[in-house]
Every structure is written in C-alpha cells, then in structure tokens.
Design a protein around this motif. Structure first.
Motif, PDB file in Angstrom:
ATOM      1  N   THR A 370      39.960  41.026  34.899  1.00 41.10           N
ATOM      2  CA  THR A 370      38.376  41.202  34.572  1.00 41.10           C
ATOM      3  C   THR A 370      37.583  39.712  34.708  1.00 41.10           C
ATOM      4  N   GLY A 371      36.542  39.723  35.424  1.00 43.69           N
ATOM      5  CA  GLY A 371      35.972  38.504  35.236  1.00 43.69           C
ATOM      6  C   GLY A 371      36.258  37.477  36.069  1.00 43.69           C
ATOM      7  N   SER A 372      37.359  37.731  36.928  1.00 41.36           N
ATOM      8  CA  SER A 372      38.205  36.840  37.930  1.00 41.36           C
ATOM      9  C   SER A 372      37.191  36.397  39.124  1.00 41.36           C
ATOM     10  N   LYS A 374      35.894  39.253  41.449  1.00 36.77           N
ATOM     11  CA  LYS A 374      36.077  40.290  42.410  1.00 36.77           C
ATOM     12  C   LYS A 374      34.677  40.919  42.894  1.00 36.77           C
ATOM     13  N   THR A 375      33.935  41.297  41.905  1.00 35.29           N
ATOM     14  CA  THR A 375      32.702  41.775  42.294  1.00 35.29           C
ATOM     15  C   THR A 375      31.711  40.747  42.736  1.00 35.29           C
ATOM     16  N   THR A 376      31.945  39.654  42.344  1.00 33.80           N
ATOM     17  CA  THR A 376      31.104  38.551  43.108  1.00 33.80           C
ATOM     18  C   THR A 376      31.465  38.274  44.409  1.00 33.80           C
ATOM     19  N   VAL A 377      32.591  38.455  44.992  1.00 35.28           N
ATOM     20  CA  VAL A 377      33.165  38.123  46.502  1.00 35.28           C
ATOM     21  C   VAL A 377      32.521  39.359  47.150  1.00 35.28           C
TER      22      VAL A 377
END
Ligand code: ADP
Length: 595
Positions: A370-372, A374-377
């Motif tokens: 979490t927070g790595s 993924k969503t941002t990509v």
C-alpha cells in the motif's frame, strides 16, 4: 469595489437591461427632487398668498410626479432584478463549469461541499447587491448631488451645512462597512463548513450508524453550528448598534438644519416655502442615508462573496488541453512509460524513474505494498494528474499532446469505490454513451453478469437506484460499473481489483464479468488476487515509488524477493477456485440479497 469590478464581464449580456435600469434610477431621482421644490412653491404661492387654485394646481402636479416616481421605482427594481438574475445565472453556470474542469489535484485539497456552497449562496449575495443595492447607491448619490445643487440655489449657508453634515453620516456608514465585512466573510465560511459537515455525514451515514457514532456526530455538528451562531451574533451586534446610531445622526442633523433654516426665515433671508422645500429635501434624504449602513453591509457581503467566487474562478486548471492539442485517433493500446517521475506535492515524488512498455491487448498486473504507487501509475494513463518528469506514451503519443476528452473516452476506468448516480440503472450503464440502443445495453449488462439481477428488479432497467446507489448490494453495484465501462468499449482499461468481501457466488460472477471486460484490451489491473497475477502477461512490482521488478508470476517467484514477499503476504486466493457448478437461481438470488 475592485473585486466587484472583476465580476463586471458577467454583466455584458445584460448591459441593455442595466442601462434602462440606470435610466429609471435617474428618472426616479429627478422626480424625487422635483417634489420638494413644488411643495415649497405650493406654500409660497398657494398657502402664504391664500390662492386656492394655485394650491390645487401645484398639489395636482405633486401627485403626478409622485406617480411618475412610483413608476420609475418599479422599473428600477424590475429591470435591475432582471439583470441581476441573469448575471447570477451566468455566474452559477461559469462556477459550476469551472469546478467540473478543475483538475484532480484541486479537488484533492478543496472541500467539494464548500465549493458547492460557494457556488450558490455567494452568487445569491451578489445578486441581492447588484439587483438592488448597486442601484440604490447610485440613486442615493444622485439624490445627494441634486439636493446639494437645489440648496445652493436656495441659500449657500444651508448648502454648506448639509455638505458638512451628510458626509459625516456617510463616513460613519463606511466605517461600519469596514468592521462588518470580515465578520460576514467569517459567517459565510462557517455556513459552507456546516454544509460540508452535513454532506459528509449524509455520505457516511452507514459508517456512522455502524460505529454507533451518532452522538459524536451531533457534537461535531453542534460545535460548527455554535460557531455559526456566534458569528451571526457578532455581526448582528454590529448591525444592531450601527443602524440606530446612523439614524440618530441623521435625525440630529435634520434638527440642526431646521434651527438654521428657521433662523433664516425669521431674518427673512429665505421664504417659508423655501424652508418647507428645504425640509422636504432633507426628509427625502434621511431614509436613504439611514439605509446607507444597510447598503454598505450589503456591499460588504457582496464583496466577500465575489472574493470567494473569484477564488474558485482563479483556481488554475493544472491538467488542461494544450492549445495545439490534437484528437487522439482510435488507439491500438500500446503503453510506454519513459523515465516517469510524479509528485502530488512538489519535491515529494511518489513515483521515481519508472520505465516500462506494454504491448496492445496485454494484461498487466500492478503489485506492491500500500502506498507503493500502483494507483498513481494508473492515474497517469487517463491523465488525471501530470508527470513531473519523463513521458507517458500511448501508441507513441505523449498523453499531454492530445485532447483530454479524446484520451479519456478511450481509457476505461473501473474503481473499487463504485459511484452510481441517482437515476435509473439504464442511465447509469449508459453514462458515457447516452442514447445507446437497448440491445447494446442488454449485451453490456449480460457480459457484466448483471442482466439476471436487473431483470429480477421491480422495474428492470428502469429501476431507480437511490442516492449513491444505496439500494443495490456492493456486488451488484460493481457489476453495473463494469457494464458502464463495457459500453464504452475502451481499448485501454484500468481496473482496481475489488477487495471487498463478497460471497463466493458473487465473486465468481464478478470475476467472469471482469474477464469479459479485459478481453481484447490493454489492461492495467491493480491486483489483489493470486489468480489475476497468474493470468497476467506481465507483472510490474512497485516498491516506494520505484519499479523494482517485472516479469511473469513464475519468473518473479524465482528472481524477485520483493515479489515473493508480496505473494506470501498480500495476494489472496479467496474465490479463485470457486466452483460454478451446483448453484441454482435461488442460491444466486439469496447470495445477491446477502451481498
Ligand atoms: P498504492 O495505489 O500503491 O496504494 P498510491 O499511488 O495510491 O499507492 O500512493 C502513492 C503515494 O502517493 C502514497 O504515499 C500516497 O499517500 C500518495 N498519494 C496518493 N494519492 C495522493 C493525492 N491525491 N495527493 C497526495 N498524495 C497522494
């Protein structure tokens, strides 16, 4: 005044109305000014000389001008209000449109509820002022000027006196406006805050009830409510104190003037008729000047409101079309990240130097803690945010070079948090392609495994889903969302795999729907299931914003310790092996009611 001037462009289409309203104000002021001098004449030429005919004639004239003045007042308010309503219509439209086009970055920070409160209540304040206040101020100014001129013609000493006294009243009113202005701003901010609390609470009602948090919510609301009460009291105290003060000042000044004018009559410098006219002039002014405080408060409120409206309108649209943006032609779906870094806040990158290529029709699983990132990509593909370094290419074209609409129409997004809008199921499925025929809707629903439960609903596709779709189960909402994405037939798909626990059968239906959705598209899945990463053509492993490994499940198990960790601790196999056999319609219905 400066802020109000900036609102001026919105008056453009209503210039003609405003012009006639101003004409009406001028006429109204003229008619108002004529009456006192006619009254003076009636005294001098009718009363003092015992000439009844003259008295009747002049009274008739006074009556006529009073009637005309009434007409002008009507026109002034009617036309002014008309223009102001038009302006507020334009403003609401512009503010709403601007809020729609503001980038995600802005919405992350601003409270949407507060924005909406701005949009409507501030425009109301402004309308109130422009429709009435502005014209009244103009009217008052004209009256003051007219009275001064009339008095100068009568006797310079009377004129000098009024020139001394009236500005004093005005000055007091202006001082009052300066004190009250910040108070109104506080009150308006507080109203917006209250609206946000109410909206948050309505949205989170289930959580509130589930946690038995009602008392805390009431206390929280009460705190903001009390602050609003205090704010109102403060401003009311100021208004309550200043309004009678201003009234008293104007009464005292008329009295002073009566003494002076009475003395002038006694020493025969002016006639009794002139005394009456002079007094009548002042009476015409007393009301408006006393209302000056109220007008100033109105102006202050309007200024505070326009400041806030401008605050929204001035908010930059960070992610916007370039001037030379082209339409993105139908894409194949090849995605390339070239040395991409991204930061939500300058200097705090959440992605650093990420590079990869995805071929058309491939399915890519994004994994990581979490927070790595993924969503941002995923966010960078439809350009919800912009990269701070590097490039995101789709079919070799930088996403920043093409128009946002043409890009986003080809990127389908299915989020975990499913938002359904108030309306029918059909409206929700056709959200991105309104007017599409029933056959297509049914096919999308069928592929999304949503057709069966929709058919069993009382009104089928015309069933109204409540606010935020509260009347559907989580699993049902997800399938409607999948149908909504399917109907757009996007070449590029972003999928945040659902983690919410649903029963085995619903899980199986959702998985089947997702497989259908992914077929023949380039897909990015934020993966939480073992079966998903197994099926992926490649897996991108993210850790603290960096791409630390990529490959297939088997390759990564051998080569990447980070992936082995994730595999062991994060990927779930719930529902992966769900047996489709032996589940009848009854069981399915039961599971949907439960889910
Ligand atoms: P993941 O999807 O892997 O959980 P995210 O991409 O959501 O990770 O988040 C990466 C980092 O960026 C996190 O530290 C998160 O706090 C931060 N972040 C995500 N979204 C925002 C946002 N809208 N504004 C500011 N920071 C954000």
């Amino acid at each position: 005044m400066k802020t109000l001037l900036r609102i001026w462009p919105f008056f453009k289409s209503y210039r003609l109305l405003m012009f006639f309203a101003l004409l009406a104000v001028i006429a109204q002021s003229l008619f108002t000014l004529v009456v006192p001098s006619l009254t003076g004449l009636a005294v001098d030429q009718g009363v003092v000389t015992h000439n009844v005919n003259e008295l009747i004639f002049l009274s008739g004239l006074i009556l006529l001008f009073s009637f005309l003045r009434g007409m002008a007042t009507f026109l002034q308010f009617y036309l002014g209000e008309n223009a102001a309503q038009g302006v507020s219509y334009q403003l609401r439209k512009t503010v709403y449109a601007h809020i729609q086009s503001l980038s995600f970055g802005f919405h992350d920070q601003a409270q949407t509820g507060e924005l909406l409160a701005h949009g409507t209540s501030d425009v109301e304040q402004l309308r109130n002022f422009t429709g009435r206040g502005l014209l009244m101020i103009f009217n008052l100014t004209l009256l003051m000027l007219g009275v001064t001129v009339a008095l100068l013609k009568m006797d310079w000493r009377l004129a000098a006196l009024s020139v001394l006294i009236l500005p004093a009243i005005y000055w007091r009113a202006a001082r009052f406006s300066l004190t009250i202005r910040p108070m109104f701003r506080i009150v308006q901010d507080q109203i917006a805050r209250l609206a946000t609390v109410i909206q948050d609470n309505a949205a989170g009602m289930r959580v509130v009830k589930a946690f038995g948090h009602e008392q805390e919510e009431i206390a929280h609301f009460d705190k903001e409510n009390a602050a609003l009460y205090d704010g109102y009291l403060d401003s009311t105290r100021q208004t309550a104190f200043n309004t009678p003060l201003l009234q008293l000042m104007s009464n005292v000044s008329t009295l002073t003037m009566l003494w002076v004018a009475g003395y002038l009559v006694i020493v025969r410098a002016i006639t009794p008729g002139e005394l009456v006219a002079f007094y009548a002039y002042l009476l015409q002014l007393v009301g408006p000047v006393a209302r000056g405080g109220f007008l100033m408060a109105m102006a202050a409120r309007a200024a505070a409101s326009s400041e806030r409206i401008l605050e929204i309108l001035d908010a930059p649209i960070a992610v916007a079309n370039r001037d030379d943006a082209e339409q993105l032609p139908p894409i194949d779906g090849r995605v390339e990240f070239q040395d991409v870094s991204c930061a939500y806040h300058p200097g705090r990158p959440v992605l650093e130097h990420v590079s990869f290529v995805v071929e058309p029709d491939h399915m890519v699983a994004l994994v990581g803690a979490t927070g790595s990132g993924k969503t941002t990509v995923a966010n960078l593909l439809p350009r919800f945010y912009d990269v701070s370094e590097g490039r995101v290419l789709i079919d070799g074209r930088d996403v920043r070079d093409v128009s946002l609409t043409s890009l986003r129409k080809q990127v389908g997004v299915v989020m975990q948090e499913t938002t359904l809008f108030t309306g029918t199921i059909r409206d929700n499925i056709t959200f991105g392609r309104p007017g599409v025929d029933d056959d297509t809707i049914r096919r999308a629903a069928k592929a999304a495994r949503a057709d069966e439960f929709i058919d069993r609903l009382p009104d089928g596709y015309d069933t109204i889903v409540g606010e935020r779709g509260a009347s559907l189960s989580g699993g049902q909402k997800q399938r409607v969302a999948i149908a909504r994405a399917l109907i757009m037939d996007p070449r590029l798909l972003i999928l945040d795999e659902f983690t919410s626990a649903v029963d085995v059968e619903t899980e199986r239906l959702i998985r089947a729907a997702l497989l259908e959705l992914m077929r023949g598209r380039t897909t990015f899945v934020i993966a939480h299931r073992l079966s998903t990463v197994r099926a992926a053509d490649s897996i991108l492993v993210l850790a603290r914003g960096r791409l630390v490994a990529s490959g297939t499940h088997e390759q990564l198990l051998e080569t990447s310790p980070v992936y082995r960790d994730i595999h062991a601790s994060q990927l779930s196999s719930t529902g992966d092996d769900a047996e489709p056999g032996g589940v009848g319609p009854e069981a399915e219905l039961a599971s949907e009611v439960a889910g």
